[in-house]
Design a protein around this motif. Structure first.
Motif, mmCIF file in Angstrom:
data_model
loop_
_atom_site.group_PDB
_atom_site.id
_atom_site.type_symbol
_atom_site.label_atom_id
_atom_site.label_comp_id
_atom_site.label_asym_id
_atom_site.label_seq_id
_atom_site.Cartn_x
_atom_site.Cartn_y
_atom_site.Cartn_z
ATOM 1 N N ASP A 1 15.369 -13.631 -10.516
ATOM 2 C CA ASP A 1 14.646 -12.616 -11.272
ATOM 3 C C ASP A 1 13.457 -13.224 -12.003
ATOM 4 O O ASP A 1 12.310 -12.753 -11.880
ATOM 5 N N ASP A 2 13.698 -14.283 -12.759
ATOM 6 C CA ASP A 2 12.607 -14.895 -13.515
ATOM 7 C C ASP A 2 11.576 -15.548 -12.601
ATOM 8 O O ASP A 2 10.372 -15.531 -12.906
ATOM 9 N N TYR A 3 12.037 -16.084 -11.480
ATOM 10 C CA TYR A 3 11.082 -16.714 -10.571
ATOM 11 C C TYR A 3 10.181 -15.666 -9.917
ATOM 12 O O TYR A 3 8.963 -15.878 -9.800
ATOM 13 N N VAL A 4 10.742 -14.550 -9.508
ATOM 14 C CA VAL A 4 9.920 -13.503 -8.880
ATOM 15 C C VAL A 4 8.911 -12.957 -9.889
ATOM 16 O O VAL A 4 7.755 -12.701 -9.554
ATOM 17 N N HIS A 5 9.343 -12.783 -11.147
ATOM 18 C CA HIS A 5 8.391 -12.358 -12.172
ATOM 19 C C HIS A 5 7.266 -13.387 -12.329
ATOM 20 O O HIS A 5 6.089 -13.025 -12.493
ATOM 21 N N THR A 6 7.618 -14.669 -12.274
ATOM 22 C CA THR A 6 6.612 -15.720 -12.388
ATOM 23 C C THR A 6 5.642 -15.675 -11.210
ATOM 24 O O THR A 6 4.426 -15.844 -11.380
ATOM 25 N N CYS A 7 6.168 -15.432 -10.031
ATOM 26 C CA CYS A 7 5.295 -15.318 -8.853
ATOM 27 C C CYS A 7 4.341 -14.135 -8.998
ATOM 28 O O CYS A 7 3.162 -14.223 -8.625
ATOM 29 N N THR A 8 4.822 -13.037 -9.535
ATOM 30 C CA THR A 8 3.964 -11.868 -9.738
ATOM 31 C C THR A 8 2.857 -12.199 -10.731
ATOM 32 O O THR A 8 1.688 -11.830 -10.530
ATOM 33 N N ALA A 9 3.211 -12.877 -11.824
ATOM 34 C CA ALA A 9 2.202 -13.272 -12.816
ATOM 35 C C ALA A 9 1.183 -14.213 -12.193
ATOM 36 O O ALA A 9 -0.026 -14.120 -12.471
ATOM 37 N N THR A 10 1.635 -15.122 -11.340
ATOM 38 C CA THR A 10 0.732 -16.069 -10.694
ATOM 39 C C THR A 10 -0.209 -15.352 -9.742
ATOM 40 O O THR A 10 -1.419 -15.607 -9.723
ATOM 41 N N ALA A 11 0.317 -14.423 -8.961
ATOM 42 C CA ALA A 11 -0.526 -13.678 -8.025
ATOM 43 C C ALA A 11 -1.581 -12.866 -8.756
ATOM 44 O O ALA A 11 -2.706 -12.711 -8.266
ATOM 45 N N GLY A 12 -1.239 -12.357 -9.944
ATOM 46 C CA GLY A 12 -2.191 -11.528 -10.663
ATOM 47 C C GLY A 12 -3.198 -12.291 -11.481
ATOM 48 O O GLY A 12 -4.290 -11.791 -11.747
ATOM 49 N N ASN A 13 -2.865 -13.515 -11.910
ATOM 50 C CA ASN A 13 -3.741 -14.261 -12.811
ATOM 51 C C ASN A 13 -4.384 -15.488 -12.178
ATOM 52 O O ASN A 13 -5.546 -15.781 -12.445
ATOM 53 N N THR A 14 -3.613 -16.227 -11.386
ATOM 54 C CA THR A 14 -4.146 -17.437 -10.736
ATOM 55 C C THR A 14 -3.688 -17.425 -9.279
ATOM 56 O O THR A 14 -2.845 -18.237 -8.882
ATOM 57 N N PRO A 15 -4.205 -16.517 -8.473
ATOM 58 C CA PRO A 15 -3.662 -16.342 -7.110
ATOM 59 C C PRO A 15 -3.729 -17.587 -6.248
ATOM 60 O O PRO A 15 -2.869 -17.792 -5.397
ATOM 61 N N SER A 16 -4.717 -18.448 -6.468
ATOM 62 C CA SER A 16 -4.802 -19.654 -5.642
ATOM 63 C C SER A 16 -3.597 -20.559 -5.841
ATOM 64 O O SER A 16 -3.148 -21.239 -4.916
ATOM 65 N N LEU A 17 -3.047 -20.557 -7.086
ATOM 66 C CA LEU A 17 -1.857 -21.366 -7.333
ATOM 67 C C LEU A 17 -0.704 -20.924 -6.468
ATOM 68 O O LEU A 17 0.148 -21.731 -6.078
#
Length: 981
Positions: free
Chosen positions: A767-783
């Motif tokens: 759960d927390d990892y998927v939320h982190t992936c969503t935040a990454t895609a929205g803010n720093t997609p290259s990461l």
């Protein structure tokens, strides 16, 4: 339908009998569940019609198979009537009528099911195919006393089934037309028949009860009006039946329904004039009921129904309706609180009208009723002399009910005024205390606590500008006898009147002293009440409490180890409210002063090599206190950024983090320490905002190390919050730290999933990892997209879609949607893997010089597109499969339909053939016909490829929704049908 079964029919009958035998007699619960499922699925088949017919007509069988047969007819008429040709439906009707005639002597449960089946059939047949249903039934079953009960059962369930079984598939126009011809046109005939039966010679009370039940059904459906009923003998007989023990309950129900149907008072005045005198005449029966709680309850329901339905008439016709109000007051004074609460809504409705007419002398009798009601409710609030006589559950129920009674006390305030009501409660306390001083007298705390509770309940209605009663209340509280129950109640009264104290700051020292003494009380209940009082005091009086901060600081330090965790939080919250009311720059120093002891305590704990569990628990509490300070002083998460906090606060953030860092390093392997530290860090990031940036690199490194070491999900959560809060503003150094942290937690998550046979065991981490992936895609997609672990990250989301937790599914759908709806996919085109590799290397080089807040370059977008496309081409079939199965097998909540449709539309737009092949395959091969019928499935298999090929995205949505609706209908049917329950 034939009555003699063929060999094939007999085989089906035997299978059903065997399943029923297992359902009712097999001790194995799994076998029972399998049998139930098999019977539900069998009911959906066309052969179930003939099998049900054969079973129903076999009177030599036990009741269970015949009941199953009658339930099957009702179920199939509701869901599967299209299996019977229109021209054959009269034969089905005749079969059921014949069966009903065979069951006129019972069992009634089978009678009821056949009647329900006939009702559903009658609704779906036209007047041409089944005309004059009710006259026909009256003619067939109404002339023989032996079959009248059967007729009454049918007439009772008919309006209920027609008006409430919304699963019957019929369009609105056909429904309205059929209701008119089926019910409305024959309501008078039904009423006439009931009136004849009710006074027929030799009629039994059992039949009379059935008549009343039937009458209720037609009244509630609106097909028989109150005006029609009062013109028949049924009206008076309903009141007369109250004298019968057998008919009392059903007569009460009928009269309540009748009164309810006249609540449109302007249209029913003539009927109301007939009802009200008869209701008033029941006061004598109420007085005679005594300890007969069932009779009092029934009569109370009638009086209250009249009071609620006619409350607008009460003040217009005071003399006529006042006896009903008196009767309801008698019910409110009854000892059974279940009966008392029946009256509460009436007092609320009447209070609103009386409050507007308080200066009218003619309402004086009603004011006296409310004065009496106030005393009645306070008496009901009183704990018994021996509280231990109540069980634990009874105590909990009584405490809950006291708050419910408190609402009626507020109604009294609306009518009489809060000052008058509070004054009466105060007088009760004063009188009780005075009487206790007489020689030989003994004070019972219950006699003081009940009016104290009433003061608390009525506090919301009190005027904080009152200078007559509230000062006397505030004066008497500290002088109450030293009993824990009275201390508890008194402190809660103080917490209710802190707005008044705010307007009278001279009272603060005395009240602070009283509250502080309560916090030091040995009773945990008292200290909890004191903590609550302190909290409210600091919220409402914060502007006056700033000068008391030194005194509060000493108090805060002294109670640290004396109070329980909840009380500590309440005290911390209270002080934080004072600080929150100060200008930010002035609040910074006292905030540091109050939090410094907490940080010192944590620093000592961090340096302790092998702390006891209690020490760790205290450390967790200290972190929660710090979190509470930051939450409230920071405005609930708005952030004290650099424009509000002085520059030294930047050093404070780093210094404070160094303590938490040491604590995580040494004790982060303890789960509750890790979780509480994560929550505190999250609050600190929100509080300090950009001032926390210097602490981020070591923080990210520590979180990554802690997660690699422990696998605790809180570490992943904070990495995600760092990316979400700082990713867009990150410079190259911070971006590198964020990237490194994301790569490390991703690698650890992958390793944990590979080593686990049950992903559900890792649900928190996922759960927390998927939320982190969503935040990454929205803010720093290259990461995310340029990471070699991106395909694994996406696959983790697909795994999350198979779990049962709806919040995790929602998070996963959000992430998948972010990916498949990425703007970069507008650049989608086939690429070779080598080209993709070269492009990724080029873009990786480019991104190292990206400035904060800059938009992605064309090269970056192309690289994102390539990475997403490759991943979706590889994992797209599994994505489609998980989405379709989750939706149709009802693993997903229906609320997820919107996200699923958006994802599949986006996939169809960019990967049309892949989506077509994947969706068709899973629907054809993995969705059983019991979930989606063959007809609906075939329709999807034919139409879905067409709409995808035409890029008709609205068509894609329509086909997915149609498929989902078909599966939902099947599920509703399964929920509706069950046996052996």
């Amino acid at each position: 339908m034939t009555e003699t079964p063929t060999p094939a029919d007999q085989s089906a009958i035997n299978a059903v009998l065997q399943a029923l035998q297992s359902l009712y007699t097999d001790p194995d619960n799994t076998a029972k569940a399998n049998a139930n499922t098999w019977l539900q699925e069998f009911q959906k088949t066309t052969e179930a019609w003939q099998t049900a017919n054969s079973l129903l007509l076999s009177h030599d069988l036990p009741v269970e198979p015949r009941l199953f047969a009658s339930q099957t007819f009702r179920t199939k008429i509701t869901f599967d009537l299209e299996q019977v040709p229109v021209d054959s439906r009269p034969q089905l009707r005749d079969t059921l009528l014949h069966a009903l005639s065979l069951y006129t002597s019972g069992p009634r449960v089978i009678q009821t099911q056949i009647s329900l089946a006939l009702s559903g059939l009658a609704l779906q047949m036209t007047e041409e195919h089944w005309p004059a249903v009710i006259p026909g039934m009256i003619q067939k079953f109404g002339s023989d006393p032996a079959t009248v009960a059967t007729l009454l059962e049918f007439l009772t369930v008919l309006p209920e089934e027609v008006t409430t079984n919304h699963r019957i598939p019929i369009d609105i126009d056909s429904y309205n037309n059929r209701v008119q011809s089926l019910l409305s046109e024959h309501a008078g005939e039904v009423l006439k028949a009931l009136a004849v039966y009710i006074q027929a010679p030799g009629i039994t009370q059992q039949i009379q009860s059935s008549i009343f039940q039937c009458l209720r059904s037609w009244l509630k459906s609106g097909e028989i009006s109150a005006r029609q009923m009062v013109e028949t003998p049924l009206f008076q007989f309903s009141f007369d039946a109250l004298a019968s023990e057998t008919l009392f309950d059903v007569a009460v129900d009928v009269l309540c329904d009748l009164i309810h149907e006249t609540q449109e008072v302007e249209d029913n005045m003539d009927v109301i004039q007939l009802i009200v005198p008869r209701v008033i005449a029941l006061k004598e029966a109420l007085a005679e009921a005594g300890d007969d709680e069932d009779k009092v309850r029934g009569l109370c329901r009638i009086f209250v129904q009249a009071g609620e339905s006619y409350h607008r008439l009460v003040l217009r016709h005071k003399d006529e309706f006042f006896p009903i109000v008196q009767a309801i007051a008698e019910c409110a004074s009854y000892h059974d609180l279940d009966i008392v609460q029946i009256t509460f809504r009436f007092w609320y409705l009447l209070a609103s009208g009386l409050a507007k007419s308080r200066d009218d002398p003619s309402i004086q009798p009603f004011l006296e009723i409310y004065e009496r009601l106030l005393a009645i409710i306070i008496r009901h609030l009183r704990f018994p002399d021996d509280p231990d006589a109540l069980t634990g559950q009874e105590k909990d129920d009584f405490r809950s009910f006291r708050h419910y009674m408190g609402d009626t006390l507020k109604d009294c305030c609306h009518v009489l005024g809060s000052r008058e009501c509070l004054s009466r409660s105060l007088q009760m306390i004063q009188s009780t205390l005075a009487e206790a001083t007489a020689p030989g007298a003994t004070l019972k705390w219950q006699d003081v606590e009940a009016p104290l509770f009433s003061m608390r309940a009525m506090g919301a209605e009190a005027d904080p500008r009152d200078d007559e009663v509230i000062p006397r209340i505030i004066d008497i509280i500290p002088k109450l006898p030293d009993h824990p129950k009275l201390k508890y109640a008194g402190l809660l009264v103080v917490s209710r009147y802190t707005e008044w104290i705010d307007m009278h700051p001279d009272r603060i020292p005395e009240q602070l002293s009283y509250i502080s003494a309560g916090l030091d009380h040995p009773s945990t209940e008292v200290s909890a009440a004191a903590a609550q009082a302190m909290n409210f005091m600091c919220q409402d009086c914060k502007r006056h409490l700033v000068p008391f901060l030194p005194q509060l600081y000493e108090f805060f330090r002294s109670v640290g180890d004396k109070l329980g965790p909840d009380d500590l939080m309440a005290v911390s919250e209270a002080i934080a409210h004072i600080l929150a009311g100060m200008p930010p720059r002035e609040a910074a120093e006292p905030l540091l002063k109050f939090t410094q002891p907490l940080l010192e305590s944590l620093n000592l704990l961090a340096a302790t090599a092998h702390p006891e569990k209690d020490e760790l628990r205290r450390g967790s509490d200290r972190m929660e206190q710090l979190e509470k300070f930051l939450q409230i002083v920071g405005g609930g998460g708005s952030g004290f950024h650099e424009h509000l906090l002085p520059e030294p606060c930047s050093r404070t953030a780093v210094e404070a983090y160094s303590v938490i860092d040491k604590l995580i390093a040494n004790h982060g392997h303890v789960f509750f320490i890790s979780e509480r530290a994560s929550a505190l860090i999250r609050r600190g990031l929100s509080f300090f905002g950009p001032l926390a940036i210097p602490a981020l690199p070591p923080l990210l490194d520590r979180l990554s190390e802690a997660f690699e070491r422990t696998g605790f999900p809180g570490n992943v959560w904070i990495v995600g919050k760092c990316i979400d809060g700082y990713g867009r503003m990150a410079d190259d150094a911070l971006r590198s730290s964020l990237s490194n942290a994301f790569e490390r937690i991703s690698a650890k998550v992958m390793a944990m999933l590979e080593n686990s046979s049950r992903p559900a065991d890792l649900s928190d981490v996922i759960d927390d990892y998927v939320h982190t992936c969503t935040a990454t895609a929205g803010n720093t997609p290259s990461l995310l997209y340029l990471s070699p672990l991106f395909p694994h990250s996406f696959n983790t989301a697909l795994t999350a879609l198979t779990l049962l937790d709806q919040q995790i599914i929602q998070a996963s759908l959000d992430f998948v949607r972010e990916v498949v709806c990425s703007d970069s996919l507008s650049m989608h085109h086939p690429i070779s893997s080598s080209a993709s590799s070269r492009q990724r290397e080029a873009t990786t080089t480019t991104t190292t010089t990206t400035t904060p807040n800059s938009a992605p370059t064309i090269q970056e977008l192309q690289a994102h597109c390539n990475a997403i496309s490759q991943t979706l081409e590889q994992q797209g079939p599994q994505l489609c499969s998980n989405l379709i199965k989750g939706l149709l097998l009802h693993h997903f909540d229906p609320d997820h339909l919107t996200n699923v449709v958006i994802i599949l539309k986006a996939m169809a737009s960019h990967f049309g053939q892949l989506v077509t092949n994947s969706c068709l395959g899973v629907v054809r091969d993995e969705i059983p016909p019991t979930v989606v019928g063959e007809r609906e499935k075939q329709r999807f298999l034919e139409r879905f490829p067409q709409v995808v090929a035409k890029r008709d995205l609205d068509g894609v949505k329509a086909e997915i929704v149609a498929l989902f609706n078909a599966s939902r209908k099947s599920r509703e049917r399964s929920e509706r049908v069950g046996f052996g329950n």
